[in-house]
Design an enzyme around this catalytic site. Structure first.
Site, PDB file in Angstrom:
ATOM      1  N   ASP A 119       0.767  -1.257   0.000  1.00 15.05           N
ATOM      2  CA  ASP A 119       0.000   0.000   0.000  1.00 15.05           C
ATOM      3  C   ASP A 119       0.800   1.311   0.000  1.00 15.05           C
ATOM      4  O   ASP A 119       1.790   1.440   0.739  1.00 15.05           O
ATOM      5  CB  ASP A 119      -0.860   0.108   1.269  1.00 15.05           C
ATOM      6  CG  ASP A 119      -1.645  -1.118   1.580  1.00 15.05           C
ATOM      7  OD1 ASP A 119      -1.610  -2.076   0.801  1.00 15.05           O
ATOM      8  OD2 ASP A 119      -2.304  -1.122   2.630  1.00 15.05           O
ATOM      9  N   GLU A 149     -10.721  -1.994   4.291  1.00 12.29           N
ATOM     10  CA  GLU A 149      -9.371  -1.525   4.600  1.00 12.29           C
ATOM     11  C   GLU A 149      -9.135  -0.171   3.939  1.00 12.29           C
ATOM     12  O   GLU A 149      -9.848   0.232   3.029  1.00 12.29           O
ATOM     13  CB  GLU A 149      -8.315  -2.501   4.049  1.00 12.29           C
ATOM     14  CG  GLU A 149      -8.497  -3.932   4.503  1.00 12.29           C
ATOM     15  CD  GLU A 149      -7.349  -4.846   4.075  1.00 12.29           C
ATOM     16  OE1 GLU A 149      -6.818  -5.531   4.936  1.00 12.29           O
ATOM     17  OE2 GLU A 149      -6.989  -4.871   2.881  1.00 12.29           O
ATOM     18  N   TRP A 209      -3.954  -8.904  -3.888  1.00  9.09           N
ATOM     19  CA  TRP A 209      -3.425  -9.830  -2.872  1.00  9.09           C
ATOM     20  C   TRP A 209      -3.440 -11.296  -3.294  1.00  9.09           C
ATOM     21  O   TRP A 209      -2.620 -12.081  -2.818  1.00  9.09           O
ATOM     22  CB  TRP A 209      -4.203  -9.657  -1.555  1.00  9.09           C
ATOM     23  CG  TRP A 209      -3.692  -8.496  -0.776  1.00  9.09           C
ATOM     24  CD1 TRP A 209      -4.337  -7.318  -0.534  1.00  9.09           C
ATOM     25  CD2 TRP A 209      -2.400  -8.367  -0.153  1.00  9.09           C
ATOM     26  NE1 TRP A 209      -3.532  -6.473   0.197  1.00  9.09           N
ATOM     27  CE2 TRP A 209      -2.351  -7.091   0.443  1.00  9.09           C
ATOM     28  CE3 TRP A 209      -1.292  -9.204  -0.050  1.00  9.09           C
ATOM     29  CZ2 TRP A 209      -1.221  -6.638   1.134  1.00  9.09           C
ATOM     30  CZ3 TRP A 209      -0.171  -8.752   0.636  1.00  9.09           C
ATOM     31  CH2 TRP A 209      -0.156  -7.478   1.222  1.00  9.09           C
ATOM     32  N   TRP A 238       5.883 -10.359   1.187  1.00  8.74           N
ATOM     33  CA  TRP A 238       5.431  -9.621   2.360  1.00  8.74           C
ATOM     34  C   TRP A 238       6.122 -10.139   3.629  1.00  8.74           C
ATOM     35  O   TRP A 238       6.330 -11.340   3.793  1.00  8.74           O
ATOM     36  CB  TRP A 238       3.910  -9.776   2.480  1.00  8.74           C
ATOM     37  CG  TRP A 238       3.255  -8.840   3.432  1.00  8.74           C
ATOM     38  CD1 TRP A 238       2.799  -7.588   3.157  1.00  8.74           C
ATOM     39  CD2 TRP A 238       2.957  -9.084   4.814  1.00  8.74           C
ATOM     40  NE1 TRP A 238       2.238  -7.028   4.271  1.00  8.74           N
ATOM     41  CE2 TRP A 238       2.326  -7.920   5.304  1.00  8.74           C
ATOM     42  CE3 TRP A 238       3.167 -10.145   5.693  1.00  8.74           C
ATOM     43  CZ2 TRP A 238       1.891  -7.803   6.630  1.00  8.74           C
ATOM     44  CZ3 TRP A 238       2.748 -10.034   7.003  1.00  8.74           C
ATOM     45  CH2 TRP A 238       2.118  -8.864   7.457  1.00  8.74           C
TER      46      TRP A 238
HETATM   47  C1  FRU Z   1      -4.055  -3.537   2.655  1.00 14.15           C
HETATM   48  C2  FRU Z   1      -3.412  -3.957   3.950  1.00 14.15           C
HETATM   49  C3  FRU Z   1      -3.724  -2.952   5.025  1.00 14.15           C
HETATM   50  C4  FRU Z   1      -2.607  -3.138   6.007  1.00 14.15           C
HETATM   51  C5  FRU Z   1      -1.453  -3.434   5.105  1.00 14.15           C
HETATM   52  C6  FRU Z   1      -0.459  -4.399   5.673  1.00 14.15           C
HETATM   53  O1  FRU Z   1      -3.417  -3.960   1.509  1.00 14.15           O
HETATM   54  O2  FRU Z   1      -3.843  -5.259   4.296  1.00 14.15           O
HETATM   55  O3  FRU Z   1      -5.009  -3.112   5.579  1.00 14.15           O
HETATM   56  O4  FRU Z   1      -2.410  -2.001   6.779  1.00 14.15           O
HETATM   57  O5  FRU Z   1      -1.988  -3.960   3.895  1.00 14.15           O
HETATM   58  O6  FRU Z   1       0.685  -4.468   4.896  1.00 14.15           O
END
Ligand code: FRU
Length: 491
Positions: free
Chosen positions: A38, A222, A305, A62
């Site tokens: 993000d 989110e 995702w 990630w």
């Molecule tokens: C959205 C998210 C957010 C979180 C971040 C974690 O893509 O899941 O909600 O803060 O990525 O990396």
């Protein structure tokens, strides 16, 4: 500065030397090294745009989240600055998740982000706890606030989850007070967007429930953003676990927005329309900014995702931001156009006034390349399919095809060279008059963004086709006539 942050700074500086500039996107911001998701803290501060991002420098997948950092004067030429935050405090040791930034009246840059820590539940399992935290800085170095966390589960309305409470977006009201909107899980009902208030940016309290999921548009919401534009309020957000609603939303994670207004009495968002923010494959978690000259500009993470973790470990960087897009509200729709600064990068104009293609595939002299800004205006006509293919050679191509009888525009990257069984196609309903439609395609090395009818809809997809595949071709079933204007894009 903690050792964890010092290590991350040293690591990214050393590792970026192994990445050639031509192996990166030309004008889209990508991870400096390792992984990016993000956009965070998108703001204009001390004469420059600042973009922070969810960042794990040590792997192209990630991991415990840091905040990477880059600055730009035009949102197209980016310069990396050192990573600003690492997960190094008890309240964020499992990650510094998404958040936002504003400038304080005394000139300091204030970041608010979600700190993730872990607790042991009664049944002995580990569970995340998410709280909102601050860091204060000068545009290069940031110090976490001594009294973190500033918003915790204790501030949540009844039923709000302490495990899913994240992504605060702050702004300043005309009276000088502060607001932040954050996403929260409200149990079976799904996601909710909560507003918090503060008089100084440091001490926060619950204000109101802005919007609730009520079982529609996915589950957990989110990355909210709330702004006023063209006389409307807009709530922009992303959602997990969506189901398609006709052609409007697609399965999985996706973005959406509500156009309407916030009821000043209740603080609730009254919706007039809801739509997807992007109808392609790769767009998520966008944030907006108000530029110094008053434009509302949005940038999203150009990924999704469900398909973002399939690349090999040795990939030196992964994750890109979308093109910055100028926004307007018209007829309940959020129109998006490529930021106008892009026009300064246009070179070598090639124009064909009226090209006809009939049951054939054609190429046009001067129309090729992987860094391209191309407009296509189709005339009304007798065709069942029109397609534009790019990143093309004998082996590969990616394209958009338009079927006027179905009013469908489809992005298809099946032949882009991917060897993974992931989503390669997506369709959107588009408006046209007997086939008359306007398309603008922006290509960077590893992405394609298609703006339909002056930004009424956008379809975004990443692709990793070899860069020597730079052919562009046009195809029609039936007879299609169109005008094409094509520029190379040069930094
Ligand atoms: C959205 C998210 C957010 C979180 C971040 C974690 O893509 O899941 O909600 O803060 O990525 O990396």
């Amino acid at each position: 500065m903690s050792q964890t942050l010092r290590d991350a700074r040293a690591y990214e500086e050393e590792r970026e030397l192994f990445i050639k500039p031509e192996d990166r996107p030309a004008f889209h911001l990508g991870a400096r090294v390792g992984w990016m998701n993000d956009p965070n803290g998108f703001s204009f501060y001390k004469g420059q745009y600042h973009m922070f991002y969810q960042y794990y420098p040590y792997d192209s997948h990630w991991g415990p989240m840091h905040w990477g950092h880059a600055v730009s004067r035009d949102l197209l030429h980016w310069e990396y600055l050192p990573v600003v935050m690492a997960p190094d405090m008890p309240y964020d040791h499992a990650g510094c998740f998404s958040g936002s930034a504003i400038e304080l009246p005394d000139g300091r840059h204030l970041l608010m982000y979600t700190g993730v820590s872990r607790e042991v539940t009664e049944s002995g399992e580990l569970r995340d706890v998410q709280t909102q935290n601050l860091a204060i800085g000068d545009g290069v170095n940031y110090k976490k606030y001594a009294h973190n966390p500033v918003i915790t589960a204790a501030d949540l309305p009844e039923g709000g989850s302490r495990e899913h409470f994240r992504d605060p977006k702050m702004w300043r009201e005309p009276d000088g007070s502060y607001r932040a909107i954050a996403a929260n899980y409200a149990g079976e009902g799904g996601g909710q967007m909560l507003v918090f208030r503060s008089s100084d940016g440091f001490a926060w309290e619950f204000d109101s429930v802005l919007s609730k999921n009520d079982g529609r548009i996915g589950r957990m919401w989110e990355c909210p953003d709330l702004f006023t534009l063209d006389g409307y309020d807009v709530l922009l957000a992303s959602s997990q676990d969506m189901l398609p609603k006709g052609f409007e939303y697609h399965n999985g994670n996706g973005t959406f927005y509500f156009v309407g207004h916030v009821d000043p009495e209740t603080g609730a968002f009254v919706e007039e329309s809801d739509h997807a923010a992007d109808y392609g494959i790769d767009f998520y978690a966008p944030q907006t900014i108000l530029t110094p000259d008053g434009r509302r500009v949005m940038i999203g993470w150009m990924q999704n995702w469900d398909t973002c973790n399939l690349h090999t470990k040795s990939t030196p960087w992964f994750g890109q931001m979308s093109l910055p897009r100028e926004l307007h509200v018209r007829d309940g729709v959020l129109y998006q156009t490529p930021i106008r600064e892009l026009e300064a990068m246009r070179r070598n104009k090639v124009e064909y006034d009226r090209v006809t293609v009939e049951n054939d595939e054609i190429t046009l002299p001067g129309v090729s390349g992987r860094l391209v800004d191309m407009e296509i205006e189709l005339e009304a006509g007798d065709f069942t399919r029109f397609a534009v293919w790019f990143a093309k050679n004998d082996q590969y191509h990616t394209g958009f095809s338009f079927r006027p009888h179905e009013s469908v525009l489809k992005v298809d990257r099946k032949f882009s060279g991917s060897r993974r069984a992931i989503i390669h196609q997506r369709r959107a309903k588009v408006r046209h008059e007997n086939g008359r439609i306007k398309l603008r395609l922006i290509l960077d090395r590893f992405s394609a963004e298609m703006f339909v009818n002056d930004g009424e809809k956008v379809m975004t997809a990443t692709l990793y086709t070899d860069l020597d595949a730079e052919g562009i071709a046009f195809f029609a079933d039936g007879k299609a006539t169109f005008r094409v204007t094509k520029y190379d894009l040069e930094l």
